[in-house]
Design a protein around this motif. Structure first.
Motif, mmCIF file in Angstrom:
data_model
loop_
_atom_site.group_PDB
_atom_site.id
_atom_site.type_symbol
_atom_site.label_atom_id
_atom_site.label_comp_id
_atom_site.label_asym_id
_atom_site.label_seq_id
_atom_site.Cartn_x
_atom_site.Cartn_y
_atom_site.Cartn_z
ATOM 1 N N SER A 13 0.834 -1.194 0.000
ATOM 2 C CA SER A 13 0.000 0.000 0.000
ATOM 3 C C SER A 13 0.870 1.246 0.000
ATOM 4 O O SER A 13 2.068 1.193 0.304
ATOM 5 N N LEU A 14 0.256 2.340 -0.315
ATOM 6 C CA LEU A 14 0.967 3.612 -0.289
ATOM 7 C C LEU A 14 1.459 3.921 1.126
ATOM 8 O O LEU A 14 2.570 4.420 1.311
ATOM 9 N N ARG A 87 7.726 11.708 0.851
ATOM 10 C CA ARG A 87 8.399 12.147 2.081
ATOM 11 C C ARG A 87 7.794 13.468 2.556
ATOM 12 O O ARG A 87 7.547 13.665 3.750
ATOM 13 N N MET A 88 7.535 14.386 1.624
ATOM 14 C CA MET A 88 6.914 15.662 1.964
ATOM 15 C C MET A 88 5.513 15.419 2.544
ATOM 16 O O MET A 88 5.140 16.049 3.531
ATOM 17 N N CYS A 89 4.777 14.509 1.951
ATOM 18 C CA CYS A 89 3.454 14.166 2.487
ATOM 19 C C CYS A 89 3.582 13.654 3.924
ATOM 20 O O CYS A 89 2.771 14.010 4.788
ATOM 21 N N ILE A 97 -3.187 10.243 -1.698
ATOM 22 C CA ILE A 97 -4.296 9.855 -2.567
ATOM 23 C C ILE A 97 -5.440 10.847 -2.420
ATOM 24 O O ILE A 97 -5.967 11.363 -3.412
ATOM 25 N N GLU A 98 -5.822 11.132 -1.187
ATOM 26 C CA GLU A 98 -6.908 12.092 -0.970
ATOM 27 C C GLU A 98 -6.528 13.485 -1.464
ATOM 28 O O GLU A 98 -7.349 14.200 -2.038
ATOM 29 N N ASN A 99 -5.292 13.864 -1.261
ATOM 30 C CA ASN A 99 -4.830 15.178 -1.719
ATOM 31 C C ASN A 99 -4.881 15.272 -3.243
ATOM 32 O O ASN A 99 -5.315 16.291 -3.800
ATOM 33 N N LYS A 103 -7.291 17.769 -5.447
ATOM 34 C CA LYS A 103 -6.755 18.671 -6.462
ATOM 35 C C LYS A 103 -7.332 18.361 -7.839
ATOM 36 O O LYS A 103 -7.603 19.284 -8.630
ATOM 37 N N LEU A 104 -7.532 17.091 -8.136
ATOM 38 C CA LEU A 104 -8.146 16.710 -9.405
ATOM 39 C C LEU A 104 -9.557 17.284 -9.507
ATOM 40 O O LEU A 104 -9.954 17.790 -10.574
ATOM 41 N N GLU A 105 -10.313 17.262 -8.430
ATOM 42 C CA GLU A 105 -11.661 17.850 -8.434
ATOM 43 C C GLU A 105 -11.595 19.356 -8.681
ATOM 44 O O GLU A 105 -12.410 19.906 -9.427
ATOM 45 N N LEU A 106 -10.635 20.035 -8.071
ATOM 46 C CA LEU A 106 -10.458 21.471 -8.328
ATOM 47 C C LEU A 106 -10.125 21.719 -9.801
ATOM 48 O O LEU A 106 -10.649 22.650 -10.418
ATOM 49 N N ASN A 107 -9.257 20.873 -10.361
ATOM 50 C CA ASN A 107 -8.871 21.028 -11.766
ATOM 51 C C ASN A 107 -10.035 20.733 -12.717
ATOM 52 O O ASN A 107 -10.141 21.342 -13.786
ATOM 53 N N LYS A 108 -10.907 19.811 -12.342
ATOM 54 C CA LYS A 108 -12.089 19.534 -13.165
ATOM 55 C C LYS A 108 -12.976 20.772 -13.257
ATOM 56 O O LYS A 108 -13.547 21.051 -14.310
#
Length: 125
Positions: A13-14, A87-89, A97-99, A103-108
């Motif tokens: 997993s991530l 590492r920054m996360c 994943i949630e981030n 951001k993808l929703e904002l870009n949509k």
């Protein structure tokens, strides 16, 4: 396009990968160097090395995919960027994943498909 990855990818997993990265850093006592600024600089440096893999050339995706040496070099640089981003996360307790989904929703909203399909223009131009 649906992506499918080998079973070995699905097993880790991530969160496990982020823990592995944190352990790698901790085992070497590198936390002292992993300041937000230093990690951000490292992301930029590694992204530059990714660009270097394509400098002076404009290969197609299929050309890269058929060149094992070049594909491996690109994959290595992608991994370096990804490791520093994860590492920054970890430093900021950001779920990658949630981030990314957020951001993808904002870009949509910023780039609605019906308005930007086939266009490379920026939303404010």
């Amino acid at each position: 396009m649906q992506y499918t990855f080998p079973l070995c990818v699905a097993i880790m997993s991530l969160n496990e990968l982020m823990n592995e990265i944190s352990n790698f850093v901790s085992e070497r006592d590198w936390e002292q160097f992993h300041t937000p600024k230093n990690i951000a600089i490292s992301v930029a440096i590694e992204a530059g090395e990714l660009l270097e893999c394509l400098q002076w050339d404009s290969p197609t995706t299929s050309e890269i995919m058929s060149d094992d040496k070049r594909l491996t070099a690109i994959a290595d640089e992608i991994a370096d960027v990804q490791i520093y981003l994860l590492r920054m996360c970890s430093l900021f307790d950001i779920d990658p994943i949630e981030n990314s989904r957020r951001k993808l929703e904002l870009n949509k909203k910023k780039y609605p498909a019906e308005e930007f399909s086939g266009s490379s223009r920026k939303y404010d131009s």
